[in-house]
Design a protein around this motif. Structure first.
Motif, PDB file in Angstrom:
ATOM      1  N   SER A 102       5.608  12.526   9.906  1.00  0.00           N
ATOM      2  CA  SER A 102       6.822  12.951   9.216  1.00  0.00           C
ATOM      3  C   SER A 102       6.509  13.140   7.737  1.00  0.00           C
ATOM      4  CB  SER A 102       7.931  11.909   9.390  1.00  0.00           C
ATOM      5  OG  SER A 102       9.039  12.211   8.574  1.00  0.00           O
ATOM      6  N   GLN A 103       6.883  14.303   7.215  1.00  0.00           N
ATOM      7  CA  GLN A 103       6.630  14.586   5.802  1.00  0.00           C
ATOM      8  C   GLN A 103       7.500  13.696   4.906  1.00  0.00           C
ATOM      9  OE1 GLN A 103       6.964  18.701   4.846  1.00  0.00           O
ATOM     10  NE2 GLN A 103       6.232  18.462   2.745  1.00  0.00           N
ATOM     11  N   ASP A 104       8.724  13.402   5.358  1.00  0.00           N
ATOM     12  CA  ASP A 104       9.596  12.512   4.585  1.00  0.00           C
ATOM     13  C   ASP A 104       8.994  11.115   4.476  1.00  0.00           C
ATOM     14  OD1 ASP A 104      11.390  14.568   4.321  1.00  0.00           O
ATOM     15  OD2 ASP A 104      12.668  13.924   5.972  1.00  0.00           O
ATOM     16  N   LEU A 105       8.416  10.636   5.571  1.00  0.00           N
ATOM     17  CA  LEU A 105       7.800   9.312   5.547  1.00  0.00           C
ATOM     18  C   LEU A 105       6.571   9.297   4.641  1.00  0.00           C
ATOM     19  CD1 LEU A 105       7.578   6.418   6.598  1.00  0.00           C
ATOM     20  CD2 LEU A 105       6.269   7.302   8.541  1.00  0.00           C
ATOM     21  N   GLN A 106       5.785  10.358   4.680  1.00  0.00           N
ATOM     22  CA  GLN A 106       4.600  10.422   3.822  1.00  0.00           C
ATOM     23  C   GLN A 106       4.977  10.406   2.345  1.00  0.00           C
ATOM     24  OE1 GLN A 106       2.452  13.882   5.092  1.00  0.00           O
ATOM     25  NE2 GLN A 106       1.857  13.012   7.059  1.00  0.00           N
ATOM     26  N   SER A 107       6.012  11.151   1.982  1.00  0.00           N
ATOM     27  CA  SER A 107       6.447  11.153   0.581  1.00  0.00           C
ATOM     28  C   SER A 107       7.042   9.803   0.195  1.00  0.00           C
ATOM     29  CB  SER A 107       7.471  12.265   0.363  1.00  0.00           C
ATOM     30  OG  SER A 107       8.588  12.111   1.220  1.00  0.00           O
ATOM     31  N   PHE A 108       7.717   9.137   1.148  1.00  0.00           N
ATOM     32  CA  PHE A 108       8.275   7.809   0.871  1.00  0.00           C
ATOM     33  C   PHE A 108       7.156   6.792   0.609  1.00  0.00           C
ATOM     34  CE2 PHE A 108       9.155   3.708   3.030  1.00  0.00           C
ATOM     35  CZ  PHE A 108      10.047   3.176   2.100  1.00  0.00           C
ATOM     36  N   CYS A 109       6.132   6.808   1.463  1.00  0.00           N
ATOM     37  CA  CYS A 109       5.008   5.878   1.288  1.00  0.00           C
ATOM     38  C   CYS A 109       4.269   6.168  -0.023  1.00  0.00           C
ATOM     39  CB  CYS A 109       4.060   5.977   2.473  1.00  0.00           C
ATOM     40  SG  CYS A 109       4.785   5.442   4.046  1.00  0.00           S
ATOM     41  N   ALA A 110       4.086   7.448  -0.347  1.00  0.00           N
ATOM     42  CA  ALA A 110       3.417   7.804  -1.603  1.00  0.00           C
ATOM     43  C   ALA A 110       4.238   7.335  -2.802  1.00  0.00           C
ATOM     44  CB  ALA A 110       3.205   9.315  -1.668  1.00  0.00           C
ATOM     45  N   MET A 111       5.564   7.429  -2.679  1.00  0.00           N
ATOM     46  CA  MET A 111       6.435   6.979  -3.771  1.00  0.00           C
ATOM     47  C   MET A 111       6.328   5.473  -3.983  1.00  0.00           C
ATOM     48  SD  MET A 111       9.620   5.368  -4.236  1.00  0.00           S
ATOM     49  CE  MET A 111      10.450   5.637  -2.687  1.00  0.00           C
ATOM     50  N   LEU A 112       6.316   4.695  -2.868  1.00  0.00           N
ATOM     51  CA  LEU A 112       6.198   3.240  -2.993  1.00  0.00           C
ATOM     52  C   LEU A 112       4.848   2.837  -3.592  1.00  0.00           C
ATOM     53  CD1 LEU A 112       7.786   1.643   0.214  1.00  0.00           C
ATOM     54  CD2 LEU A 112       8.701   1.737  -2.100  1.00  0.00           C
ATOM     55  N   VAL A 113       3.790   3.468  -3.128  1.00  0.00           N
ATOM     56  CA  VAL A 113       2.451   3.146  -3.647  1.00  0.00           C
ATOM     57  C   VAL A 113       2.360   3.493  -5.129  1.00  0.00           C
ATOM     58  CG1 VAL A 113       0.004   3.726  -3.486  1.00  0.00           C
ATOM     59  CG2 VAL A 113       1.336   3.383  -1.399  1.00  0.00           C
ATOM     60  N   GLN A 114       2.895   4.651  -5.506  1.00  0.00           N
ATOM     61  CA  GLN A 114       2.847   5.065  -6.901  1.00  0.00           C
ATOM     62  C   GLN A 114       3.676   4.136  -7.791  1.00  0.00           C
ATOM     63  OE1 GLN A 114       0.851   7.487  -7.498  1.00  0.00           O
ATOM     64  NE2 GLN A 114       1.139   7.818  -9.693  1.00  0.00           N
ATOM     65  N   SER A 115       4.835   3.719  -7.289  1.00  0.00           N
ATOM     66  CA  SER A 115       5.679   2.801  -8.066  1.00  0.00           C
ATOM     67  C   SER A 115       4.992   1.464  -8.271  1.00  0.00           C
ATOM     68  CB  SER A 115       7.023   2.606  -7.361  1.00  0.00           C
ATOM     69  OG  SER A 115       7.730   3.818  -7.260  1.00  0.00           O
ATOM     70  N   GLU A 116       4.295   0.992  -7.228  1.00  0.00           N
ATOM     71  CA  GLU A 116       3.601  -0.291  -7.335  1.00  0.00           C
ATOM     72  C   GLU A 116       2.425  -0.203  -8.303  1.00  0.00           C
ATOM     73  OE1 GLU A 116       1.632  -3.678  -4.363  1.00  0.00           O
ATOM     74  OE2 GLU A 116       2.389  -1.779  -3.562  1.00  0.00           O
ATOM     75  N   LYS A 117       1.724   0.914  -8.294  1.00  0.00           N
ATOM     76  CA  LYS A 117       0.573   1.064  -9.192  1.00  0.00           C
ATOM     77  C   LYS A 117       1.010   1.212 -10.647  1.00  0.00           C
ATOM     78  CE  LYS A 117      -2.782   3.024  -5.945  1.00  0.00           C
ATOM     79  NZ  LYS A 117      -3.623   4.208  -5.610  1.00  0.00           N
TER      80      LYS A 117
END
Length: 295
Positions: free
Chosen positions: A215-230
């Motif tokens: 799912s493209q929505d899930l991929q963007s969600f995971c990328a957003m969480l990882v980016q926010s944490e970094k």
């Protein structure tokens, strides 16, 4: 023709039942216990012939393409997809094929003709390929359900984070709340929560989640969480913005479905509605013309 292919149909059903029974979780547990010496191996039909078929199963999955295909199917399904699991899947599939081949050979021996031989070959091919198609159907159904309820899950996740819960606690809460609404969403968020609790890095757990669900929505969600944490930015604010984006995408998908509905209804209307309408309109005129011609 039907009496000739009836035994083959029965063979398909029998092979399918054997494969489904051999895929049960209880058999996986028994196999794990047997390997660790916790339980004695039973002399079932599969256990007797499974070890004989294992070398052929290893040859079949020696091709990296076939091996990766089975690995991706099992991983997308959310079950174990290690080397032993891939080998076990292929071994059970060959065992089912062996049973169907024996039944087809008996049928061909009793009544051999071109039609029966063609049906036997087709049945053997379907028997071997059916487990893959069955898993693909389950995976597609799971992904459709996930895509449908994923925006609602992110809304709830955003509410939980803004209410003061940590991201891990919010994920666990979403999994609990969606247990009765969507099993696919609940299972994936539960798996994500357990992976993080077991010591796996959140970034790695999120990557594994994207591998299980396409799912493209899930991929963007995971990328957003990882980016926010970094970057150390606020997760609540990032989720709030991302929720607005998901709502917009969901609205656009609904509008697209509504606009395509008229085009999809054109063919059924031409095939079914218009002929009936013409009959109703023209029937009285046809009757009157026939009466005038007869008079």
């Amino acid at each position: 023709m039907l009496p000739e292919i009836l035994p083959i149909i029965i063979g398909i059903w029998f092979g399918y039942v054997v494969f489904i029974l051999s895929q049960s979780d209880d058999n996986f547990v028994r196999e794990r216990l047997r390997k660790t010496g916790g339980k004695k191996k039973k002399n079932t039909l599969y256990n007797l012939f499974g070890d004989l078929l294992r070398p052929y199963s290893q040859k079949n999955i020696a091709n990296q393409v076939s091996k990766n295909k089975i690995h991706n199917l099992l991983q997308s399904l959310g079950v174990s997809s290690g080397e032993d699991d891939i080998l076990e899947f292929e071994n059970k599939r060959l065992f089912t094929l062996l049973i169907v081949v024996v039944i087809c050979a008996i049928v061909l021996f009793l009544s051999f003709n071109t039609m029966t031989a063609s049906c036997a070959i087709l049945v053997c091919y379907i028997t071997y390929k059916y487990p893959e198609y069955r898993l693909l159907g389950i995976i597609k159904k799971k992904q459709k359900e996930f895509i449908k309820f994923f925006p609602d899950a992110i809304d709830l996740l955003s509410v939980c984070v803004e209410a003061g819960l940590g991201i891990d606690g919010a994920i666990e809460r979403v999994a609990q709340e969606f247990s009765g609404l969507s099993k696919a969403v609940s299972a994936e968020f539960t798996r994500l929560s357990k992976d993080v609790m077991s010591g796996l890095a959140r970034e790695e757990a999120l990557k594994n989640m994207t591998k299980r669900v396409n799912s493209q929505d899930l991929q963007s969600f995971c990328a957003m969480l990882v980016q926010s944490e970094k970057m150390g930015t606020s997760v609540a604010q990032s989720l709030r913005v991302y929720c607005d984006t998901l709502r917009t995408r969901k609205k656009q998908r609904i509008e697209e479905l509504v606009q395509s509905a008229s085009a999809k209804m054109t063919i059924p209307m031409i095939l079914f509605l218009l002929p009936a309408l013409f009959i109703v309109i023209l029937y009285p005129a046809v009757i009157k013309i026939m009466e005038n011609m007869a008079g």
